[in-house]
Design a protein around this motif. Structure first.
Motif, PDB file in Angstrom:
ATOM      1  N   SER A 718       0.807  -1.212   0.000  1.00  0.00           N
ATOM      2  CA  SER A 718       0.000   0.000   0.000  1.00  0.00           C
ATOM      3  C   SER A 718       0.845   1.269   0.000  1.00  0.00           C
ATOM      4  CB  SER A 718      -0.930   0.006   1.223  1.00  0.00           C
ATOM      5  OG  SER A 718      -0.171  -0.001   2.427  1.00  0.00           O
ATOM      6  N   SER A 790       0.687  -1.549   6.663  1.00  0.00           N
ATOM      7  CA  SER A 790      -0.200  -2.708   6.568  1.00  0.00           C
ATOM      8  C   SER A 790      -1.475  -2.286   5.852  1.00  0.00           C
ATOM      9  CB  SER A 790      -0.530  -3.248   7.957  1.00  0.00           C
ATOM     10  OG  SER A 790      -1.358  -2.329   8.659  1.00  0.00           O
ATOM     11  N   ASP A 791      -2.375  -3.249   5.695  1.00  0.00           N
ATOM     12  CA  ASP A 791      -3.691  -2.902   5.161  1.00  0.00           C
ATOM     13  C   ASP A 791      -4.401  -1.933   6.100  1.00  0.00           C
ATOM     14  OD1 ASP A 791      -3.429  -4.500   2.914  1.00  0.00           O
ATOM     15  OD2 ASP A 791      -4.241  -6.276   3.923  1.00  0.00           O
ATOM     16  N   TYR A 792      -4.075  -2.048   7.407  1.00  0.00           N
ATOM     17  CA  TYR A 792      -4.726  -1.217   8.416  1.00  0.00           C
ATOM     18  C   TYR A 792      -3.924   0.074   8.600  1.00  0.00           C
ATOM     19  CZ  TYR A 792      -7.307  -5.475   9.444  1.00  0.00           C
ATOM     20  OH  TYR A 792      -8.098  -6.581   9.351  1.00  0.00           O
ATOM     21  N   SER A 793      -3.884   0.884   7.567  1.00  0.00           N
ATOM     22  CA  SER A 793      -3.051   2.084   7.581  1.00  0.00           C
ATOM     23  C   SER A 793      -3.846   3.368   7.373  1.00  0.00           C
ATOM     24  CB  SER A 793      -1.986   1.975   6.482  1.00  0.00           C
ATOM     25  OG  SER A 793      -2.598   1.854   5.203  1.00  0.00           O
ATOM     26  N   ARG A 842      -8.822  -0.073   7.723  1.00  0.00           N
ATOM     27  CA  ARG A 842      -8.587  -0.485   6.337  1.00  0.00           C
ATOM     28  C   ARG A 842      -9.915  -0.432   5.603  1.00  0.00           C
ATOM     29  NH1 ARG A 842      -7.687  -7.016   5.645  1.00  0.00           N
ATOM     30  NH2 ARG A 842      -9.645  -7.724   6.589  1.00  0.00           N
ATOM     31  N   GLN A 867      -6.295   5.584   0.956  1.00  0.00           N
ATOM     32  CA  GLN A 867      -4.976   5.634   1.578  1.00  0.00           C
ATOM     33  C   GLN A 867      -4.881   6.892   2.422  1.00  0.00           C
ATOM     34  OE1 GLN A 867      -1.926   5.406  -1.417  1.00  0.00           O
ATOM     35  NE2 GLN A 867      -2.024   3.182  -1.541  1.00  0.00           N
TER      36      GLN A 867
END
Length: 881
Positions: A718, A790-793, A842, A867
């Motif tokens: 990402s 991470s995806d959790y950004s 995310r 993002q």
């Protein structure tokens, strides 16, 4: 880079700390409390209404207090409003109890995470069961039982109660966490070296990759100006590798020489291969394959291939190319340049081919009590070995045992390869144990088909000094039976710098037929040897030392006498003078004497000049060395002019090194004189390049050479093309990701606690990197794989209203991922105006739950492809779902 990484990180952090929230914000697992403040005027970079509010990633390590955070959902007015009156010192201005989690610190050490409640009155109530669990690691058994009994049956314990028990605890906003003060008398007694190899490491550390490895390539391209083989030499490549799978390490060393010359031929030589396993339950290292044993006392060792088990609290380290072999011999397996230092002063540089050497074969070391040899092989690998008239006189703590046992077949290095002699079984080893605070004893041996040596040792701390002794007996075919004894005493006298002094004496005797199984003949040219040393600090600026040696010759060998006087004077904070006078009456009636004067001038912390003259060898030397930078981009350079004024010969020595992101680059020119002086035996220029291929799990990267363990930091997909920087500070960093793979930190040491930080300066604004650092305690030859981001950004910002349309003020809630309900929720905080920021989201649906009266919740949607920061605008709670 347009601006330093430090400034980039600071800018991103400040962007996240501009609008006030009178509440707590979770940053990287730590808790920071902020005072309410009005939002600032928009900056030039954020003047557009469409620009997202700057929100920083978590602070690496949670270092430093946090005051406010940007969670603004709408463009702000340019006029700055005065902040409302608040109690500046309040930790919890919400008016309600807030459950939190933070690290519990014992000084600078983190014991672990612990749950606690920050009361509405700023009181702190800690989870009692977790507290006793963490304290059990550092408290003496009796004290641990006492506090467990005092807190038995309690779910929480207050700071007041802990203070009454003698363990004050407080919340520290400067370190962002809880800090407990543990009395010294309550702590368990630990041996430092033992703790470093045990499971008693305080706090949590990341685990290494299940599979990792690396292959180092160190190449040398030489041109010989003077020596046995002039002209360009065939390129020389040293290859060493290590691969680790579930705790077992496979390592190998090899040499390749490419045959580019007319008479040259490509050669590949495997130097050694072994499996290594460190057993933490017994604190022992098991090795199978080509062993490199070490010995103690007179027993010595030989090169073996087989199996070994070693417990050494201070020397669990990678196998070395240069191996001390007991007594005063050493072995090198590649052509090398050797520089000798006597009592800390450089005296000679020589060129050696592979083989085993005895220090007494070097005339310039006669009569010296402190010999250090710096061996640099043709691939640029540098090793240091040291010898002394005094055997190892270290004491072990009571009950501590060190040992080593090696067994197999002899495999000496012959030429440039090992010769496996399967018909010659051999074994060696030693054991040492601390019997009490003042006495350590041990035994050692070496056995081969043609002979045996058995010895014992003792070290005792007495009122007159540290007394040590070694005794050994031997029986060797075609030589006979013999014995050897060494006794020494060392003592240091304390006091101020003007009166501090130290003395030492040693006596050694070897019978005519004493030998080790490696010896073809018994070479005991002295009946006995006496040595003495004395050093005295004359003042804070001056010191003097005197050493002497007498050897009683046996049979046709003459007696030997030598003496050395050294004087040092710090003429100024930058200028030092060292003077040394030497006298030697060696065998065959040769007498040498002379004076060496050395002036050393420190231009700055990284640059030094030296001027030296040695009348004994009729040599003079003038040199300069400097280094600049740290990490990638660092470089160093040195140059020496070595003049043999007795013969008129001049030697030039110089070197330069540069640290690149993926390689070490170096150039050197060296001149080696003969051991007796008067002629040049070798003069060559070398270009050296070192690089490595590192592998951790499924990631591959190019790196600088890895000496032991490494950490690989890969950017999350990402992040796009944004690069990860490892250990960024000011204008330097130690590694960077890019075309050749993730960033690799190649300089991690086994069993050494370290925190590695990382940053992505070009990450999208508001991108949540996660922790920003990780803590490691690397096992031997291990590799770590960490993903930055991470995806959790995603960070969501907005304003939260209750069911009646009023702002949800100063409240902490939770956000759950609808598609993954088992995942731990992220924390939601609101300020006085209901503004909130949620880090760690995310794309997908999230349910926000707030402990309002009545309880309420709301579903928010993070679109695919989001993002950085997403503006959620006004969010209204509904009935709890």
């Amino acid at each position: 880079m347009r601006q330093s990484l430090h400034h980039v990180g600071a800018k991103r952090l400040k962007g996240a700390l501009k609008a006030g929230v009178a509440t707590a914000l979770t940053l990287g697992g730590s808790i920071a409390y902020a005072q309410d403040a009005a939002p600032p005027p928009p900056s030039a970079a954020a003047a557009s209404p469409e620009a997202p509010a700057p929100v920083a990633p978590p602070v690496p390590g949670g270092a430093g207090p946090v005051t406010d955070v940007a969670v603004t959902a709408e463009p702000q007015q340019s006029a700055v409003q005065a902040p409302p009156a608040v109690e500046a010192q309040r930790l919890n201005p919400t008016g309600r109890d807030v459950p939190l989690t933070a690290p519990l610190r014992d000084g600078v050490f983190i014991l672990g995470e612990i749950d606690f409640v920050l009361g509405a009155d700023d009181s702190v109530r800690v989870n009692a069961a977790r507290l006793t669990e963490l304290l059990r690691r550092v408290l003496a058994a009796r004290r641990a039982e006492e506090i467990e009994a005092a807190l038995a049956g309690q779910r929480e314990v207050t700071t007041q109660r802990l203070a009454e028990l003698g363990y004050p605890l407080r919340y520290d906003p400067e370190t962002i966490g809880l800090v407990i003060d543990i009395p010294a008398g309550a702590r368990t007694t630990q041996d430092l070296a033992l703790a470093q190899l045990s499971d008693d490491l305080l706090g949590e550390v990341d685990q290494p990759a299940g599979f990792s490895g690396y292959v180092n390539f160190r190449s040398s391209f030489d041109y010989v100006w003077q020596g046995l083989d002039k002209g360009f030499q065939d390129p020389f490549i040293l290859i060493d590798s290590a691969f680790r799978l579930n705790g077992v390490v496979f390592e190998n060393e090899a040499t390749t020489q490419l045959g580019f010359s007319d008479n040259g031929q490509t050669r590949f030589i495997r130097e050694g291969t072994r499996f290594v396993y460190d057993d933490f339950k017994t604190l022992a290292r098991w090795t199978a394959g080509d062993l490199l044993p070490t010995g103690r006392g007179f027993s010595g060792t030989t090169q073996l291939s087989g199996l070994s088990i070693v417990r050494s609290y201070s020397t669990l380290q990678p196998q070395r190319n240069v191996q001390p072999r007991g007594e005063r011999t050493f072995t090198i397996v590649r052509p090398s340049t050797v520089e000798a230092f006597i009592n800390g002063q450089p005296v000679r540089q020589i060129r050696l081919q592979p083989g085993t050497y005895n220090v007494r074969d070097f005339p310039f070391t006669q009569g010296s009590n402190d010999v250090r040899l710096v061996v640099t092989d043709d691939a640029g690998v540098v090793e240091t070995i040291e010898f002394s008239l005094f055997f190892d006189r270290t004491l072990l703590a009571p009950g501590i045992t060190e040992f080593a046992l090696y067994g197999g077949v002899r495999s000496p290095t012959i030429g440039r390869s090992r010769d496996y002699r399967f018909d010659e079984p051999a074994a060696s080893g030693f054991i040492r144990r601390g019997l009490n605070e003042r006495l350590t004893a041990g035994a050692n041996f070496q056995a081969q088909r043609r002979g045996l040596v058995v010895g014992g040792e003792m070290v005792a701390a007495t009122k007159i000094g540290t007394i040590g002794g070694d005794l050994a007996v031997s029986t060797v075919d075609n030589i006979g039976t013999g014995y050897a004894i060494n006794v020494g005493i060392q003592r240091s006298f304390g006091g101020s710098a003007s009166v501090g002094r130290a003395v030492g004496f040693t006596f050694e005797h070897r019978s005519r037929n004493f030998a080790t199984p490696n010896d073809v003949i018994a070479d005991n040219r002295f009946d006995f040897e006496l040595g003495a040393t004395y050093s005295q600090a004359l003042s804070e600026l001056q010191f003097v030392s005197v050493t002497g040696r007498y050897g009683k010759g046996r049979d046709a060998f003459d007696d030997e006498v030598s003496a050395r006087v050294t004087y040092g004077y710090r003429l100024s904070p930058r200028l030092n003078l060292a003077a040394e006078a030497v006298y030697e009456d060696r065998q065959i009636g040769r007498r040498d004497y002379g004076v060496r004067l050395t002036l050393t001038y420190r231009f700055d912390q990284r640059s030094t000049g030296i001027a030296e003259i040695d009348t004994r060898f009729e040599r003079a030397r003038f040199g300069y060395q400097t280094s600049r930078g740290d990490g990638v981009g660092a470089w160093s350079a040195s140059g020496d002019v070595d003049v043999d004024y007795g013969s008129g010969l001049v030697g030039l020595d110089g070197s330069a090194t540069y640290t690149a992101n993926r390689a070490d680059i170096g150039f050197s020119h060296a001149t080696a004189f003969s051991t007796g002086g008067g002629s040049i035996t070798d003069q060559r220029s070398s270009f050296r390049l070192g690089t490595a291929i590192a592998l951790a799990e499924n990631k591959l990267a190019l790196s600088r050479p890895i000496f032991d363990s490494f950490a690989m930091v890969a950017p999350h997909p990402s992040l796009g093309k944004a690069d990860v920087y490892v250990d960024p500070r000011e204008n330097r960093y130690s590694a960077k990701s890019g075309v050749f793979g993730p960033a690799v930190e190649p300089d991690l040491s086994s069993y050494a606690d370290r925190v590695v930080s990382y940053d992505v300066p070009d990450a999208p604004v508001g991108y949540d990197l996660g922790r920003g650092n990780f803590r490691v305690f690397p096992p031997y030859r291990s590799g770590y794989l960490v993903t930055a981001g991470s995806d959790y950004s995603v960070t969501g910002v907005g304003t939260l209203y209750d069911q009646n349309g009023a702002p949800v003020s100063l409240l902490a809630g939770r956000a759950f991922e609808v598609a993954n309900p088992d995942r731990a929720p992220v924390t939601v905080f609101t300020n006085r105006g209901g503004r909130f920021g949620i880090q760690g989201l995310r794309p997908g649906k999230w349910r926000i739950e707030m402990p309002t009266e009545p309880a309420s919740s709301v579903i928010i949607d993070v679109p695919e492809g989001t993002q950085g920061v997403i503006r959620l605008g006004d969010v209204k709670l509904g009935a709890a779902q």
